[in-house]
Write a protein that holds these residues in place. Sequence first.
Motif, PDB file in Angstrom:
ATOM      1  N   ILE A  62       0.842  -1.201   0.000  1.00 16.07           N
ATOM      2  CA  ILE A  62       0.000   0.000   0.000  1.00 16.07           C
ATOM      3  C   ILE A  62       0.875   1.248   0.000  1.00 16.07           C
ATOM      4  CG2 ILE A  62      -1.705   1.292   1.333  1.00 16.07           C
ATOM      5  CD1 ILE A  62      -2.750  -1.452   2.317  1.00 16.07           C
ATOM      6  N   GLU A  63       1.956   1.182   0.770  1.00  7.78           N
ATOM      7  CA  GLU A  63       2.897   2.307   0.817  1.00  7.78           C
ATOM      8  C   GLU A  63       3.547   2.530  -0.549  1.00  7.78           C
ATOM      9  OE1 GLU A  63       7.144   3.401   2.999  1.00  7.78           O
ATOM     10  OE2 GLU A  63       6.009   1.630   3.624  1.00  7.78           O
ATOM     11  N   LEU A  64       3.986   1.449  -1.203  1.00  3.72           N
ATOM     12  CA  LEU A  64       4.679   1.571  -2.482  1.00  3.72           C
ATOM     13  C   LEU A  64       3.739   2.028  -3.590  1.00  3.72           C
ATOM     14  CD1 LEU A  64       6.899  -1.641  -2.336  1.00  3.72           C
ATOM     15  CD2 LEU A  64       7.660   0.722  -2.058  1.00  3.72           C
ATOM     16  N   MET A  65       2.542   1.448  -3.650  1.00  2.74           N
ATOM     17  CA  MET A  65       1.593   1.864  -4.675  1.00  2.74           C
ATOM     18  C   MET A  65       1.117   3.293  -4.444  1.00  2.74           C
ATOM     19  SD  MET A  65      -0.635  -1.599  -5.498  1.00  2.74           S
ATOM     20  CE  MET A  65      -1.197  -1.788  -3.805  1.00  2.74           C
ATOM     21  N   GLY A  66       0.962   3.675  -3.176  1.00  2.00           N
ATOM     22  CA  GLY A  66       0.617   5.054  -2.870  1.00  2.00           C
ATOM     23  C   GLY A  66       1.695   6.027  -3.294  1.00  2.00           C
ATOM     24  N   VAL A 104       1.483  -2.009  -9.989  1.00  2.00           N
ATOM     25  CA  VAL A 104       1.262  -3.288  -9.334  1.00  2.00           C
ATOM     26  C   VAL A 104       2.409  -4.247  -9.628  1.00  2.00           C
ATOM     27  CG1 VAL A 104      -0.221  -5.330  -9.291  1.00  2.00           C
ATOM     28  CG2 VAL A 104      -1.248  -3.051  -9.295  1.00  2.00           C
ATOM     29  N   THR A 105       2.850  -4.293 -10.885  1.00  2.00           N
ATOM     30  CA  THR A 105       3.930  -5.203 -11.261  1.00  2.00           C
ATOM     31  C   THR A 105       5.228  -4.859 -10.542  1.00  2.00           C
ATOM     32  OG1 THR A 105       2.964  -5.638 -13.435  1.00  2.00           O
ATOM     33  CG2 THR A 105       5.324  -6.052 -13.180  1.00  2.00           C
ATOM     34  N   ARG A 106       5.596  -3.592 -10.525  1.00  2.00           N
ATOM     35  CA  ARG A 106       6.836  -3.196  -9.861  1.00  2.00           C
ATOM     36  C   ARG A 106       6.747  -3.421  -8.352  1.00  2.00           C
ATOM     37  NH1 ARG A 106       8.802   2.603 -11.391  1.00  2.00           N
ATOM     38  NH2 ARG A 106      10.545   1.877 -10.100  1.00  2.00           N
TER      39      ARG A 106
END
Length: 262
Positions: free
Chosen positions: A215-219, A224-226
């Motif tokens: 959630i932190e990274l996508m935010g 999604v892939t990375r």
Amino acid sequence: MSWETIAPPPEALPPDPITVRAQTIPPRHYFPEHSHLWHQLVYAIDGVLAVHAEERSFVISPEQAVWLPAGVVHRVGSLQGAEFRSLWIAGRAGADLPAAPVLFGVSPLLRALIVEAAAIAAHADEDGYVGRVARLILDQLRRATPLLTALPWPRSRALGALCEVLHANPADARSPEAWGKMLGMSSRTLARRFETELGMSLRAWRRRLRLFRSIELMGGGLTVTRTAMALGYSSTSAFVHAFRMEMGSSPQSYMSRRGMEA
């Protein structure tokens, strides 16, 4: 590496109804244990905070905030650094909010209101705008949904070192035996201490850590892939399946509901 303390904030006038403090917390710094005569909302608009209160220890992302009632002894820090926003709330203004520490989900509106409150904190309230923002924040806190799950954090130095490594690199695939050897204990002892301190197994904690970090990274803008690659999943589909099992929806749907692209 050791952690460094940050001087507690100077004595201030009681909030009426809300005082907002904005501060950057450097990596591996923390405010030592203290309490307030008023309530506090602990939140980071960027980065991750480590919060310790009433024998509970956990970390929160910008998707979450912690409500601390007046008088609760607590400690707040950050492993990798954070943009900290602390809301001090008068006792009467928060009288109908929980009487014990609670973890809340932060909606896009509440986040925007906190950011705005910090931006106008030094302004005179000549037209009542500052007061209206404060009242909207209190309304949002009353409507916020308490979260039953968080990422618990150990209090002991040994398990804390393990969790720090995994937090920095969730893709680390070392076995419990390897971690036990690093910490000078058997895998069975490690498992027992994890259950005692965190209330879950190492495997379950790593699974929750990956969800938390996703959630932190996508935010922060990762696809999604990375995100799946950064977290060590074997494939994007494996990550999406794990996310759906935990959250009840796909990563794209989850982030879309929060006004973010994934």
